[in-house]
Write a protein that holds these residues in place. Structure first.
Motif, short mmCIF file in Angstrom:
data_model
loop_
_atom_site.label_atom_id
_atom_site.label_comp_id
_atom_site.label_asym_id
_atom_site.label_seq_id
_atom_site.Cartn_x
_atom_site.Cartn_y
_atom_site.Cartn_z
N TYR A 365 -5.91 -1.58 -9.22
CA TYR A 365 -4.95 -0.48 -9.03
C TYR A 365 -3.74 -1.00 -8.27
N ILE A 366 -2.55 -0.65 -8.74
CA ILE A 366 -1.28 -1.05 -8.12
C ILE A 366 -0.46 0.18 -7.80
N ARG A 367 0.16 0.19 -6.61
CA ARG A 367 1.12 1.23 -6.25
C ARG A 367 2.47 0.54 -5.99
N ASN A 368 3.49 0.92 -6.79
CA ASN A 368 4.85 0.44 -6.61
C ASN A 368 5.65 1.54 -5.90
N PHE A 369 5.92 1.35 -4.64
CA PHE A 369 6.39 2.44 -3.78
C PHE A 369 7.82 2.88 -4.06
N ASN A 370 8.62 2.02 -4.70
CA ASN A 370 10.00 2.41 -4.99
C ASN A 370 10.25 2.42 -6.50
N ALA A 371 9.24 2.84 -7.26
CA ALA A 371 9.41 2.94 -8.71
C ALA A 371 10.49 3.96 -9.04
N LEU A 430 -10.39 3.44 -6.12
CA LEU A 430 -9.56 2.31 -5.71
C LEU A 430 -8.40 2.77 -4.84
N LYS A 431 -7.78 3.88 -5.20
CA LYS A 431 -6.64 4.39 -4.43
C LYS A 431 -7.07 4.77 -3.01
N THR A 432 -8.19 5.47 -2.89
CA THR A 432 -8.69 5.87 -1.57
C THR A 432 -8.96 4.65 -0.71
N GLN A 433 -9.61 3.64 -1.29
CA GLN A 433 -9.94 2.43 -0.54
C GLN A 433 -8.69 1.65 -0.16
N LEU A 434 -7.70 1.61 -1.06
CA LEU A 434 -6.47 0.90 -0.76
C LEU A 434 -5.77 1.49 0.46
N PHE A 435 -5.63 2.80 0.50
CA PHE A 435 -4.90 3.40 1.63
C PHE A 435 -5.69 3.34 2.93
N GLY A 442 -2.50 -1.78 9.68
CA GLY A 442 -1.27 -1.42 10.38
C GLY A 442 -0.05 -1.52 9.50
N ASP A 443 -0.21 -1.21 8.22
CA ASP A 443 0.86 -1.31 7.25
C ASP A 443 2.02 -0.39 7.62
N ILE A 444 3.25 -0.81 7.32
CA ILE A 444 4.42 0.03 7.58
C ILE A 444 4.56 1.09 6.49
N LEU A 445 3.79 0.98 5.41
CA LEU A 445 3.78 1.97 4.33
C LEU A 445 2.51 2.80 4.39
N ASP A 446 2.57 3.99 3.78
CA ASP A 446 1.36 4.79 3.62
C ASP A 446 1.50 5.60 2.34
N ARG A 448 2.45 8.57 1.74
CA ARG A 448 3.54 9.54 1.64
C ARG A 448 4.72 8.99 0.85
N LEU A 449 5.30 9.81 0.00
CA LEU A 449 6.56 9.47 -0.64
C LEU A 449 7.69 9.71 0.36
N GLY A 450 8.74 8.92 0.25
CA GLY A 450 9.85 9.07 1.18
C GLY A 450 9.70 8.24 2.44
N ASN A 451 8.57 7.55 2.59
CA ASN A 451 8.37 6.66 3.74
C ASN A 451 8.58 5.23 3.26
N LEU A 452 9.82 4.78 3.25
CA LEU A 452 10.17 3.48 2.69
C LEU A 452 11.02 2.69 3.69
N PRO A 453 10.41 2.17 4.74
CA PRO A 453 11.18 1.46 5.77
C PRO A 453 11.89 0.23 5.19
N ILE A 454 13.11 0.02 5.64
CA ILE A 454 13.85 -1.20 5.29
C ILE A 454 13.63 -2.18 6.43
N ILE A 455 12.93 -3.27 6.14
CA ILE A 455 12.55 -4.18 7.21
C ILE A 455 13.72 -5.05 7.66
N SER A 456 13.66 -5.49 8.89
CA SER A 456 14.74 -6.28 9.49
C SER A 456 14.60 -7.74 9.09
N ALA A 457 14.74 -8.02 7.80
CA ALA A 457 14.58 -9.38 7.30
C ALA A 457 15.61 -10.30 7.95
#
Length: 496
Positions: A365-371, A430-435, A442-446, A448-457
């Motif tokens: 299972y894959i989740r693409n957060f900014n599809a 798979l989705k339940t286990q992934l989250f 301690g992922d910066i994502l979860d 929720r939609l709309g939670n898309l932090p821009i990291i300080s690369a």
């Protein structure tokens, strides 16, 4: 008298034979214990290639590449079919080997970023168990306070080849003179590009798969693949040199592992062609020659396995588990799932398109957060941030929000089964286990939609167009992001 003289000579001859036998035995014993104080602790060597697909070895089914050293290694040891890294990119992949922790937990989940400074890596863990820990070749990890190698030798220039060589002379000198057990990571720069320039390559010389079969008439692609194949052959030459030295100077109580940090055809993705890595282990005293394993193992398992072999116990914060029982012939599962992540920031072609994946032996299972299909829900009230969220979604406009694959029947992930009514229970499991795993990491994502932090690369900024960046940022969008627009990763900003 004559008979007595004959008996004396016979006795003398037997005595001389016994003395010589004792000498030979003594010399053999000395040879077998050379380079190690406690002969019960094996030397451990991990050879890591750079950017090579698991499909590009003779032993993994490609008869058109030249990999006799790895093919022979598999005949003498164990071949793993389901070994994984969590990230198809250099630094994050390597940090897993060295820490036993996934990139999200160890902190180096974007390329060129440092590991958290309070982590005890392989250097400290194995040193406490009586080992010296050595890096011979490419590093790509930091900070030095975490990766404080007992010995470290950089790659060395070599004429007539496109990449530096592993430091063979230093490796040989070390094998000859080491006085205690050691862990040595030999980290090659091959077959990573720049590749060899192969003149007039033929399409028949390249093996194609579902992900690149449409490129059979692309001359530039064929030339690039031919150069890549030639670079694979060059790395095989390096491996042959190393294995000859191992067999010459070290005892058969030596564990030798070969792998490649990720697949080049799946680089920056969470596809198996990027995350499923080659993994071959030889240990004459332990591993049955010609054996294979289909169990899920992971790069985070490497350090716990080394600690187990050395008689220690892994840190409870580590994500990996020891696969020593598998090496010993007990081919039982150690994982039900393995995980993968994608972070497209802080790479040359930087953009916002993070992904997470979970995989068991059969399904992924894959989740693409900014599809693109969820772009509107990711947009913020900050128009400057929205510029780059849109760009990331458009760059991957053909990648859906969710993906589900039956890897037994579709190993190259061509048919998305996310809406298959018969697989909805699999998807939910798979989705339940992934989250759940993401929360533990301690992922910066979860979810929720709309939670898309821009990291300080730290290296490749989204709103800058300086070389070697390839984002082609328009003039009006250059330097429009402010420090407060970023999600700050503290140890990236304050690395030591």
């Amino acid at each position: 008298m004559k008979q007595s003289s004959t008996v004396i000579r016979l006795v003398s001859l037997i005595a001389l034979m016994l003395i010589n036998t004792t000498k030979v035995h003594a010399n053999t014993t000395v040879a077998q214990s050379t380079n190690i104080e406690n002969n019960s602790k094996p030397n451990i060597i991990f050879y890591l290639a750079d950017d090579q697909d698991i499909t590009d070895y003779g032993v993994y089914g490609n008869e058109k590449v030249h990999t006799p050293a790895i093919d022979k290694l598999a005949q003498e040891g164990m071949l793993f079919n389901r070994a994984f890294t969590a990230q198809a990119i250099c630094a994050p992949s390597r940090t897993q080997l060295f820490t036993g922790k996934y990139p999200l937990k160890n902190g180096a989940f974007a390329n060129h970023t440092p590991t958290k400074p309070d982590i005890s890596s392989v250097t400290k863990q194995m040193r406490e168990l009586g080992y010296q820990v050595v890096l011979a070749g490419k590093s790509h990890v930091k900070p030095a306070s975490v990766y404080d190698w007992d010995q470290e030798w950089e790659p060395v220039p070599k004429e007539g080849v496109p990449r530096d060589y592993i430091p063979l002379e230093n490796i040989e000198r070390y094998f000859k003179s080491a006085t205690k057990p050691f862990v040595m990571f030999i980290t090659s720069k091959y077959p990573h590009g720049k590749y060899f320039d192969v003149k007039n390559p033929e399409v028949e010389d390249i093996k194609f798969h579902p992900f690149d079969s449409h490129l059979k008439s692309d001359k530039a692609y064929i030339k690039k693949r031919a150069g890549y194949y030639r670079s694979i052959a060059e790395d095989n030459t390096q491996i042959e040199h190393v294995l000859k030295m191992v067999d010459k100077y070290l005892t058969d109580n030596t564990l030798f592992i070969y792998s490649a940090d990720h697949g080049v055809s799946g680089k920056f993705t969470v596809k198996d062609i990027g995350l499923n890595v080659p993994f071959v282990a030889r240990w004459p005293r332990v591993i049955k020659p010609g054996s294979t394993s289909g169990q899920l193992i992971h790069y985070t398992d490497v350090l716990p396995t080394f600690m187990d072999i050395a008689g220690g116990k892994q840190d409870s914060s580590m994500d990996g588990k020891s696969f020593l029982p598998i090496l010993e012939g007990n081919d039982a599962p150690i994982h039900q799932y393995v995980y993968g992540i994608r972070t497209n920031q802080n790479i040359i072609n930087a953009h916002i398109f993070p992904s997470r994946m979970i995989r068991d032996k059969r399904y992924k299972y894959i989740r693409n957060f900014n599809a693109l299909e969820v772009l509107d829900k990711n947009l913020t009230d900050n128009p400057n941030i929205n510029v780059f969220i849109r760009q990331g979604a458009m760059k991957h406009k053909d990648e859906p929000f969710e993906e589900l694959y039956d890897l037994d029947n579709d190993p190259f992930e061509q048919i998305n089964l996310i809406n298959d009514p018969q697989l909805q229970n699999v998807k939910q499991r798979l989705k339940t286990q992934l989250f759940s795993w993401m929360a533990e990491q301690g992922d910066i994502l979860d979810e929720r939609l709309g939670n898309l932090p821009i990291i300080s690369a730290p290296l490749f900024k989204l709103d800058q167009n300086r070389p070697p960046l390839r984002t082609s940022v328009s003039k009006e969008h250059q330097n429009i992001l402010k420090p407060e627009d970023y999600y700050v990763i503290e140890h990236w900003e304050n690395k030591k």
